[in-house]
Design a protein around this motif. Structure first.
Motif, PDB file in Angstrom:
ATOM      1  N   ARG A   1     -21.000 -12.229 -15.999  1.00 18.06           N
ATOM      2  CA  ARG A   1     -19.584 -12.080 -15.620  1.00 18.06           C
ATOM      3  C   ARG A   1     -19.440 -11.142 -14.423  1.00 18.06           C
ATOM      4  N   ALA A   2     -20.210 -10.063 -14.436  1.00 17.83           N
ATOM      5  CA  ALA A   2     -20.108  -9.081 -13.348  1.00 17.83           C
ATOM      6  C   ALA A   2     -20.318  -9.774 -12.001  1.00 17.83           C
ATOM      7  N   HIS A   3     -21.373 -10.584 -11.902  1.00 19.24           N
ATOM      8  CA  HIS A   3     -21.681 -11.209 -10.610  1.00 19.24           C
ATOM      9  C   HIS A   3     -20.737 -12.362 -10.304  1.00 19.24           C
ATOM     10  N   ARG A   4     -20.294 -13.058 -11.376  1.00 26.13           N
ATOM     11  CA  ARG A   4     -19.332 -14.141 -11.165  1.00 26.13           C
ATOM     12  C   ARG A   4     -18.031 -13.583 -10.574  1.00 26.13           C
ATOM     13  N   VAL A   5     -17.563 -12.498 -11.160  1.00 29.67           N
ATOM     14  CA  VAL A   5     -16.295 -11.913 -10.710  1.00 29.67           C
ATOM     15  C   VAL A   5     -16.473 -11.279  -9.320  1.00 29.67           C
ATOM     16  N   ALA A   6     -17.614 -10.610  -9.125  1.00 29.21           N
ATOM     17  CA  ALA A   6     -17.868  -9.995  -7.803  1.00 29.21           C
ATOM     18  C   ALA A   6     -17.804 -11.065  -6.718  1.00 29.21           C
TER      19      ALA A   6
ATOM     20  N   PHE B   1      -7.531 -14.080 -10.477  1.00 26.53           N
ATOM     21  CA  PHE B   1      -6.368 -14.581  -9.739  1.00 26.53           C
ATOM     22  C   PHE B   1      -5.447 -13.426  -9.337  1.00 26.53           C
ATOM     23  N   LYS B   2      -5.128 -12.575 -10.317  1.00 25.22           N
ATOM     24  CA  LYS B   2      -4.203 -11.460 -10.019  1.00 25.22           C
ATOM     25  C   LYS B   2      -4.858 -10.461  -9.065  1.00 25.22           C
ATOM     26  N   GLY B   3      -6.136 -10.217  -9.260  1.00 22.15           N
ATOM     27  CA  GLY B   3      -6.846  -9.287  -8.373  1.00 22.15           C
ATOM     28  C   GLY B   3      -6.749  -9.730  -6.925  1.00 22.15           C
ATOM     29  N   ASN B   4      -6.858 -11.043  -6.729  1.00 21.88           N
ATOM     30  CA  ASN B   4      -6.827 -11.583  -5.364  1.00 21.88           C
ATOM     31  C   ASN B   4      -5.415 -11.819  -4.841  1.00 21.88           C
ATOM     32  N   ASP B   5      -4.448 -11.708  -5.716  1.00 24.81           N
ATOM     33  CA  ASP B   5      -3.081 -12.107  -5.349  1.00 24.81           C
ATOM     34  C   ASP B   5      -2.360 -10.985  -4.591  1.00 24.81           C
TER      35      ASP B   5
ATOM     36  N   GLU C   1       0.850  -1.185   0.000  1.00 27.31           N
ATOM     37  CA  GLU C   1       0.000   0.000   0.000  1.00 27.31           C
ATOM     38  C   GLU C   1       0.892   1.243   0.000  1.00 27.31           C
ATOM     39  N   ILE C   2       0.740   2.086  -1.028  1.00 27.11           N
ATOM     40  CA  ILE C   2       1.607   3.270  -1.151  1.00 27.11           C
ATOM     41  C   ILE C   2       0.972   4.469  -0.451  1.00 27.11           C
ATOM     42  N   PHE C   3      -0.353   4.583  -0.528  1.00 24.10           N
ATOM     43  CA  PHE C   3      -1.096   5.688   0.086  1.00 24.10           C
ATOM     44  C   PHE C   3      -0.664   7.033  -0.489  1.00 24.10           C
ATOM     45  N   GLY C   4      -0.604   7.064  -1.810  1.00 15.21           N
ATOM     46  CA  GLY C   4      -0.295   8.282  -2.550  1.00 15.21           C
ATOM     47  C   GLY C   4      -0.869   8.112  -3.946  1.00 15.21           C
ATOM     48  N   PRO C   5      -0.759   9.157  -4.792  1.00 16.49           N
ATOM     49  CA  PRO C   5      -1.416   9.112  -6.108  1.00 16.49           C
ATOM     50  C   PRO C   5      -0.610   8.314  -7.136  1.00 16.49           C
ATOM     51  N   VAL C   6      -0.483   7.036  -6.905  1.00 17.75           N
ATOM     52  CA  VAL C   6       0.354   6.184  -7.763  1.00 17.75           C
ATOM     53  C   VAL C   6      -0.477   5.008  -8.265  1.00 17.75           C
ATOM     54  N   LEU C   7      -0.584   4.899  -9.583  1.00 11.20           N
ATOM     55  CA  LEU C   7      -1.383   3.830 -10.193  1.00 11.20           C
ATOM     56  C   LEU C   7      -0.474   2.837 -10.904  1.00 11.20           C
ATOM     57  N   SER C   8      -0.791   1.544 -10.734  1.00 13.14           N
ATOM     58  CA  SER C   8      -0.131   0.497 -11.517  1.00 13.14           C
ATOM     59  C   SER C   8      -1.141  -0.057 -12.515  1.00 13.14           C
ATOM     60  N   ILE C   9      -0.792  -0.031 -13.810  1.00 13.07           N
ATOM     61  CA  ILE C   9      -1.672  -0.648 -14.812  1.00 13.07           C
ATOM     62  C   ILE C   9      -1.102  -2.022 -15.143  1.00 13.07           C
ATOM     63  N   ILE C  10      -1.959  -3.042 -15.001  1.00 12.65           N
ATOM     64  CA  ILE C  10      -1.495  -4.427 -15.097  1.00 12.65           C
ATOM     65  C   ILE C  10      -2.368  -5.170 -16.116  1.00 12.65           C
ATOM     66  N   PRO C  11      -1.767  -5.781 -17.145  1.00 14.26           N
ATOM     67  CA  PRO C  11      -2.582  -6.507 -18.127  1.00 14.26           C
ATOM     68  C   PRO C  11      -3.011  -7.882 -17.620  1.00 14.26           C
ATOM     69  N   PHE C  12      -4.175  -8.353 -18.099  1.00 21.76           N
ATOM     70  CA  PHE C  12      -4.590  -9.730 -17.820  1.00 21.76           C
ATOM     71  C   PHE C  12      -5.025 -10.396 -19.128  1.00 21.76           C
ATOM     72  N   THR C  13      -5.055 -11.738 -19.110  1.00 23.98           N
ATOM     73  CA  THR C  13      -5.362 -12.467 -20.346  1.00 23.98           C
ATOM     74  C   THR C  13      -6.839 -12.851 -20.446  1.00 23.98           C
ATOM     75  N   ASP C  14      -7.423 -13.326 -19.339  1.00 22.76           N
ATOM     76  CA  ASP C  14      -8.838 -13.722 -19.365  1.00 22.76           C
ATOM     77  C   ASP C  14      -9.430 -13.547 -17.963  1.00 22.76           C
TER      78      ASP C  14
ATOM     79  N   ASP D   1     -10.262 -15.608 -15.568  1.00 19.35           N
ATOM     80  CA  ASP D   1      -9.603 -16.329 -14.471  1.00 19.35           C
ATOM     81  C   ASP D   1      -8.319 -15.618 -14.063  1.00 19.35           C
ATOM     82  N   ASP D   2      -7.583 -15.166 -15.064  1.00 16.35           N
ATOM     83  CA  ASP D   2      -6.324 -14.473 -14.797  1.00 16.35           C
ATOM     84  C   ASP D   2      -6.595 -13.165 -14.031  1.00 16.35           C
ATOM     85  N   ALA D   3      -7.650 -12.452 -14.439  1.00 12.50           N
ATOM     86  CA  ALA D   3      -7.981 -11.180 -13.772  1.00 12.50           C
ATOM     87  C   ALA D   3      -8.333 -11.427 -12.301  1.00 12.50           C
TER      88      ALA D   3
END
Ligand code: NAD
Length: 502
Positions: free
Chosen positions: A445-450, A425-429, A406-419, A421-423
């Motif tokens: 998909r919205a509710h599945r991912v939520a 997995f990475k979101g939870n990682d 956690e940086i707690f400042g105005p810093v964004l990381s943009i991270i690509p995903f493939t599908d 499941d990958d989104a």
């Protein structure tokens, strides 16, 4: 002038409420509230509160330590037992909270200005927060007459019922990033449930909590029901966490300190709720309203200069969108003005302190040294005040430090995903699980991912919206228990089962 140069056009003095705020600041050093009296710290010590925009002292505040916490606990214990609090009707509690909401609204401009001076958020955001604070008190004002027990099925020879009762004396410890809202979120449910409280605001920004406490006193709360003890974490905060006569602790702050609070609470098995850090994923699928998703993504990582526990600091975009998304995010973020929080054009005020600014800039260095591409910003703005540019790294690997901590400042990381499941997995990682968002036009998909995201709050096609009815809290190391809505009523009460043989 580029957007990231500090603007000099603001005239704080012309802001509604500014003169009242100034008069309050100049009305003398701020004291502790103990047993209905405003008193100096027993040690006589004070500390300075710094305006993060100007680095100038706003005022000095009495610095509580364990002796003051002891006195506050004694006052809170007496008030808890006194019929003037424990014996009043639920309707009286409702009226008190409604009166607090009204007092907040009547002093809204002054409170908003003070919050801006105290912690640096743009004035418009602070005006909205004050309105939110009034809503929180109104929402909880509805509760006292609805905190029910139950009667339970038994055989004919026995009568059994359950009472829902207050916890007792509550220690409330807050962070500095949204001080007024956090104070309301703790004070309101604690009081409607019949508890008494000792509140420690963060040492970096204690002023609006103190002003709110003055307003609360004026609506006629019995002495000792609410006590306020500004001071440092290692002294006043630790004394609350370890106090043997405090029944419950509610804490908002970092995961590291939350762990210490939990450990200290074992001294008398305090009930504990912890609202901690986050590293929230904001996931954009190709079928989403991309323009809106990315506009909101920029808003959310820049809001409060990134000093928001639920900020969407990891933007996951499908790999097919990476180039376009990065370009759009940069274009929008580059228009966000950094500067005086009293300037209506400003999107990013200062960070809270020199220390926080240095911490954020050290993460920028970590990102660069680990091979993330710095696509925007990354520097301090100006030489006075703790201003940092909107900063975007793209692409980033989810394993990098800037994507994990956690940086707690105005810093964004943009991270690509493939599908999908990958989104997920990475979101939870990550060790955190405070909030998350998914953007898609596919409802399934919205509710599945939520459902698959491990977070205490998930947004679909929006970000950072809230309401006092909603609970808030963390999965994993983002928290312990929940605050907000009905869950705060549970968190500030305990149940008692009574059985009578007939
Ligand atoms: P922090 O943990 O350093 O301090 C929070 C509070 O704890 C302050 O009042 C501090 O004085 C006190 N404290 C510090 N050490 C203590 C100790 N040993 N014992 C008792 N109290 C102690 O956090 P911070 O830097 O003020 O705030 C930023 C953090 O708060 C971030 O991690 C952010 O994510 C988190 N936060 C979480 C939420 C949420 O609702 N989950 C909301 C806002 C902020």
């Amino acid at each position: 002038m580029t957007t990231t140069e500090k603007t000099a056009t603001a005239n704080p003095a012309a802001t509604p409420g500014y003169q009242k705020a100034l008069a309050w600041l100049r009305s003398g050093p701020k004291r502790l509230l103990i047993g209905g009296q405003w008193v100096d710290a027993r040690s006589g010590k004070t500390f300075e509160v710094i305006d993060p925009s100007t680095e100038q002292s706003l005022t000095s505040v009495a610095e509580a330590d364990s002796a003051d916490v002891d006195a506050a606990v004694l006052a809170a214990r007496r008030a808890f037992e006194a019929p003037s609090w424990s014996g009043i009707s639920p309707h009286a509690r409702t009226r008190l909270l409604l009166n607090i909401a009204q007092a907040v609204e009547e002093n809204a401009h002054e409170l908003a200005v003070l919050e801006t001076l105290d912690m640096g958020a743009p004035l418009a955001a602070c005006v909205a927060r004050v309105a939110q604070v009034a809503e929180i008190f109104r929402y909880y004002a509805g509760w006292p007459t609805k905190i029910f027990g139950t009667t339970n099925p038994m055989d004919a020879s026995r009568f059994q019922y359950m009472l829902r009762e207050p916890m007792g004396v509550c220690g409330l410890i807050n962070a500095w990033n949204v001080p007024l809202v956090m104070a309301a979120n703790k004070i309101a449910p604690a009081l409607v449930c019949g508890n008494t409280a000792i509140l420690k605001p963060a040492e970096q920004a204690p002023l609006t909590t103190l002003r709110l406490a003055e307003l609360i006193e004026q609506v006629g709360l019995p002495p000792g029901v609410l006590n306020v003890v500004p001071g440092y974490g290692a002294t006043a905060g630790a004394a609350i966490a370890a106090h043997p006569d405090i029944d419950k602790v509610a804490f908002t702050g970092s995961t590291a300190v939350g762990r210490q609070i939990l450990q200290a609470s074992t001294v008398n098995m305090k009930k504990v709720t912890l609202e901690l850090g986050g590293k929230s994923p904001n996931i954009v699928f190709p079928d989403a309203d991309i323009d809106r998703a990315l506009a909101v993504a920029v808003d959310t990582f820049c809001r409060n200069s990134g000093q928001i526990c639920s900020a969407g600091t990891r933007l996951f975009v499908h790999e097919s969108l990476l180039e376009q998304a990065t370009e759009q995010v940069l274009r929008t973020a580059a228009t966000f003005k950094v500067g005086s929080p009293f300037d209506a054009q400003t999107k990013l005020g200062p960070l809270i302190s020199q220390r926080q600014m240095e911490r954020v800039l050290s993460y920028v260095d970590a990102g660069k040294s680990q091979g993330a591409r710095l696509a925007l910003g990354g520097s301090r703005v100006g030489g006075v005040g703790y201003f940092v540019e909107p900063t975007v790294f793209s692409p980033v690997s989810n394993a990098m430090t800037i994507a994990q901590e956690e940086i707690f400042g105005p810093v964004l990381s943009i991270i690509p995903f493939t599908d999908e499941d990958d989104a997920v997995f990475k979101g939870n990682d990550t060790q955190y699980g405070l909030a998350a968002a998914v953007w898609t036009r596919d409802a399934s998909r919205a509710h599945r991912v939520a459902r698959a995201l491990k977070a205490g709050r998930v947004w679909i096609n929006t970000y950072a919206e809230g309401d006092p009815v909603m609970s808030f809290g963390g999965y994993k190391q983002s928290g312990y228990g929940r605050e907000g809505g009905a869950e705060s009523i549970e968190a500030y009460t305990q149940t008692k089962s009574v059985l009578m043989r007939l």
